[in-house]
Design a protein around this motif. Structure first.
Motif, mmCIF file in Angstrom:
data_model
loop_
_atom_site.group_PDB
_atom_site.id
_atom_site.type_symbol
_atom_site.label_atom_id
_atom_site.label_comp_id
_atom_site.label_asym_id
_atom_site.label_seq_id
_atom_site.Cartn_x
_atom_site.Cartn_y
_atom_site.Cartn_z
ATOM 1 N N PRO A 134 0.814 -1.231 0.000
ATOM 2 C CA PRO A 134 0.000 0.000 0.000
ATOM 3 C C PRO A 134 0.842 1.273 0.000
ATOM 4 C CG PRO A 134 -0.812 -1.535 1.641
ATOM 5 C CD PRO A 134 0.466 -2.100 1.115
ATOM 6 N N PHE A 135 1.980 1.267 0.698
ATOM 7 C CA PHE A 135 2.834 2.450 0.712
ATOM 8 C C PHE A 135 3.446 2.706 -0.659
ATOM 9 C CE2 PHE A 135 2.960 0.812 5.110
ATOM 10 C CZ PHE A 135 2.335 1.890 5.725
ATOM 11 N N ARG A 136 3.773 1.656 -1.370
ATOM 12 C CA ARG A 136 4.289 1.826 -2.738
ATOM 13 C C ARG A 136 3.215 2.405 -3.647
ATOM 14 N NH1 ARG A 136 7.161 -3.926 -3.747
ATOM 15 N NH2 ARG A 136 8.190 -4.038 -1.736
ATOM 16 N N LEU A 137 1.988 1.921 -3.509
ATOM 17 C CA LEU A 137 0.897 2.437 -4.347
ATOM 18 C C LEU A 137 0.611 3.898 -4.034
ATOM 19 C CD1 LEU A 137 -1.511 -0.620 -4.298
ATOM 20 C CD2 LEU A 137 -0.027 0.116 -6.143
ATOM 21 N N ILE A 138 0.665 4.270 -2.753
ATOM 22 C CA ILE A 138 0.475 5.674 -2.383
ATOM 23 C C ILE A 138 1.605 6.516 -2.972
ATOM 24 C CG2 ILE A 138 0.537 7.276 -0.425
ATOM 25 C CD1 ILE A 138 -0.984 5.120 1.168
ATOM 26 N N GLY A 139 2.822 6.007 -2.935
ATOM 27 C CA GLY A 139 3.958 6.729 -3.514
ATOM 28 C C GLY A 139 3.810 6.933 -5.008
ATOM 29 N N ILE A 140 3.313 5.927 -5.707
ATOM 30 C CA ILE A 140 3.083 6.061 -7.148
ATOM 31 C C ILE A 140 2.017 7.121 -7.414
ATOM 32 C CG2 ILE A 140 2.166 4.864 -9.177
ATOM 33 C CD1 ILE A 140 3.532 2.318 -8.076
ATOM 34 N N GLY A 141 0.969 7.118 -6.610
ATOM 35 C CA GLY A 141 -0.104 8.112 -6.783
ATOM 36 C C GLY A 141 0.377 9.524 -6.510
ATOM 37 N N VAL A 142 1.147 9.721 -5.450
ATOM 38 C CA VAL A 142 1.667 11.049 -5.123
ATOM 39 C C VAL A 142 2.632 11.519 -6.207
ATOM 40 C CG1 VAL A 142 3.128 12.294 -3.469
ATOM 41 C CG2 VAL A 142 1.300 10.809 -2.646
ATOM 42 N N ALA A 196 2.520 10.711 -9.342
ATOM 43 C CA ALA A 196 1.705 11.073 -10.505
ATOM 44 C C ALA A 196 1.064 12.447 -10.326
ATOM 45 C CB ALA A 196 0.641 10.014 -10.736
ATOM 46 N N ILE A 197 0.612 12.741 -9.112
ATOM 47 C CA ILE A 197 0.011 14.054 -8.850
ATOM 48 C C ILE A 197 1.045 15.156 -9.032
ATOM 49 C CG2 ILE A 197 -0.936 15.512 -7.011
ATOM 50 C CD1 ILE A 197 -2.397 12.999 -6.001
ATOM 51 N N PHE A 198 2.261 14.959 -8.500
ATOM 52 C CA PHE A 198 3.294 15.977 -8.653
ATOM 53 C C PHE A 198 3.722 16.146 -10.106
ATOM 54 C CE2 PHE A 198 4.473 15.454 -3.993
ATOM 55 C CZ PHE A 198 3.929 16.678 -3.648
ATOM 56 N N GLU A 199 3.779 15.072 -10.862
ATOM 57 C CA GLU A 199 4.120 15.186 -12.285
ATOM 58 C C GLU A 199 3.029 15.940 -13.053
ATOM 59 O OE1 GLU A 199 6.806 14.474 -14.163
ATOM 60 O OE2 GLU A 199 7.826 14.108 -12.263
ATOM 61 N N THR A 200 1.773 15.712 -12.687
ATOM 62 C CA THR A 200 0.665 16.437 -13.325
ATOM 63 C C THR A 200 0.744 17.924 -12.999
ATOM 64 O OG1 THR A 200 -0.714 14.467 -13.164
ATOM 65 C CG2 THR A 200 -1.839 16.551 -13.553
ATOM 66 N N LEU A 201 0.992 18.260 -11.732
ATOM 67 C CA LEU A 201 1.129 19.667 -11.354
ATOM 68 C C LEU A 201 2.316 20.317 -12.059
ATOM 69 C CD1 LEU A 201 0.368 19.505 -7.538
ATOM 70 C CD2 LEU A 201 -1.066 20.480 -9.337
ATOM 71 N N ARG A 202 3.403 19.594 -12.184
ATOM 72 C CA ARG A 202 4.577 20.118 -12.883
ATOM 73 C C ARG A 202 4.251 20.390 -14.347
ATOM 74 N NH1 ARG A 202 8.868 17.690 -15.768
ATOM 75 N NH2 ARG A 202 10.772 18.919 -15.664
ATOM 76 N N ALA A 203 3.518 19.484 -14.968
ATOM 77 C CA ALA A 203 3.145 19.681 -16.376
ATOM 78 C C ALA A 203 2.212 20.878 -16.531
ATOM 79 C CB ALA A 203 2.482 18.415 -16.908
ATOM 80 N N ILE A 204 1.312 21.060 -15.572
ATOM 81 C CA ILE A 204 0.389 22.205 -15.650
ATOM 82 C C ILE A 204 1.144 23.511 -15.468
ATOM 83 C CG2 ILE A 204 -1.509 23.339 -14.431
ATOM 84 C CD1 ILE A 204 -2.656 20.524 -13.913
ATOM 85 N N VAL A 205 2.070 23.558 -14.527
ATOM 86 C CA VAL A 205 2.823 24.788 -14.272
ATOM 87 C C VAL A 205 3.734 25.123 -15.454
ATOM 88 C CG1 VAL A 205 4.643 25.765 -12.807
ATOM 89 C CG2 VAL A 205 2.692 24.615 -11.771
ATOM 90 N N LEU A 206 4.325 24.126 -16.079
ATOM 91 C CA LEU A 206 5.259 24.379 -17.174
ATOM 92 C C LEU A 206 4.582 24.500 -18.537
ATOM 93 C CD1 LEU A 206 8.238 22.077 -16.171
ATOM 94 C CD2 LEU A 206 7.994 24.536 -15.860
ATOM 95 N N LEU A 207 3.271 24.297 -18.591
ATOM 96 C CA LEU A 207 2.579 24.355 -19.877
ATOM 97 C C LEU A 207 2.697 25.712 -20.564
ATOM 98 C CD1 LEU A 207 0.831 22.874 -21.935
ATOM 99 C CD2 LEU A 207 -1.169 23.662 -20.674
ATOM 100 N N PRO A 208 2.501 26.837 -19.862
ATOM 101 C CA PRO A 208 2.637 28.120 -20.580
ATOM 102 C C PRO A 208 4.015 28.321 -21.198
ATOM 103 C CG PRO A 208 1.572 28.462 -18.461
ATOM 104 C CD PRO A 208 2.039 27.040 -18.492
ATOM 105 N N ALA A 209 5.062 27.901 -20.516
ATOM 106 C CA ALA A 209 6.412 28.056 -21.072
ATOM 107 C C ALA A 209 6.591 27.187 -22.307
ATOM 108 C CB ALA A 209 7.444 27.704 -20.009
ATOM 109 N N ARG A 210 5.996 26.013 -22.282
ATOM 110 C CA ARG A 210 6.129 25.132 -23.454
ATOM 111 C C ARG A 210 5.326 25.662 -24.631
ATOM 112 N NH1 ARG A 210 5.656 18.979 -22.123
ATOM 113 N NH2 ARG A 210 7.150 18.882 -23.818
ATOM 114 N N VAL A 211 4.175 26.255 -24.341
ATOM 115 C CA VAL A 211 3.343 26.803 -25.415
ATOM 116 C C VAL A 211 4.029 28.022 -26.048
ATOM 117 C CG1 VAL A 211 1.163 27.983 -25.888
ATOM 118 C CG2 VAL A 211 1.177 25.911 -24.497
ATOM 119 N N LEU A 212 4.660 28.845 -25.210
ATOM 120 C CA LEU A 212 5.313 30.053 -25.728
ATOM 121 C C LEU A 212 6.688 29.774 -26.328
ATOM 122 C CD1 LEU A 212 4.367 32.576 -22.918
ATOM 123 C CD2 LEU A 212 3.403 32.381 -25.221
#
Length: 65
Positions: free
Chosen positions: A34-42, A44-60
């Motif tokens: 269960p701790f490994r699965l929670i780690g994978i989920g967390v 994934a959430i951080f990678e999604t937030l990183r992609a959202i934050v860096l999206l404007p720079a990639r678009v420009l």
């Protein structure tokens, strides 16, 4: 391969401890799953937030890798 060789050495030195380790390994693996699965989920959430934050720079036209 190294862990198997280490287990063989333990089997030669103290076979009851090696058999106990062989029996307890699946139990420990199931307890930590269960701790490994929670780690994978967390992660994934951080990678999604990183992609959202860096999206404007990639678009420009930010730095390309």
């Amino acid at each position: 391969m190294f862990s198997f060789m280490l287990w063989l050495v333990l089997l030669l030195l103290c076979w009851p401890l090696a058999l106990l380790a062989l029996l307890l390994y699946p139990v420990c693996w199931l307890l930590t799953l269960p701790f490994r699965l929670i780690g994978i989920g967390v992660d994934a959430i951080f990678e999604t937030l990183r992609a959202i934050v860096l999206l404007p720079a990639r678009v420009l036209g930010g730095a390309r890798r």
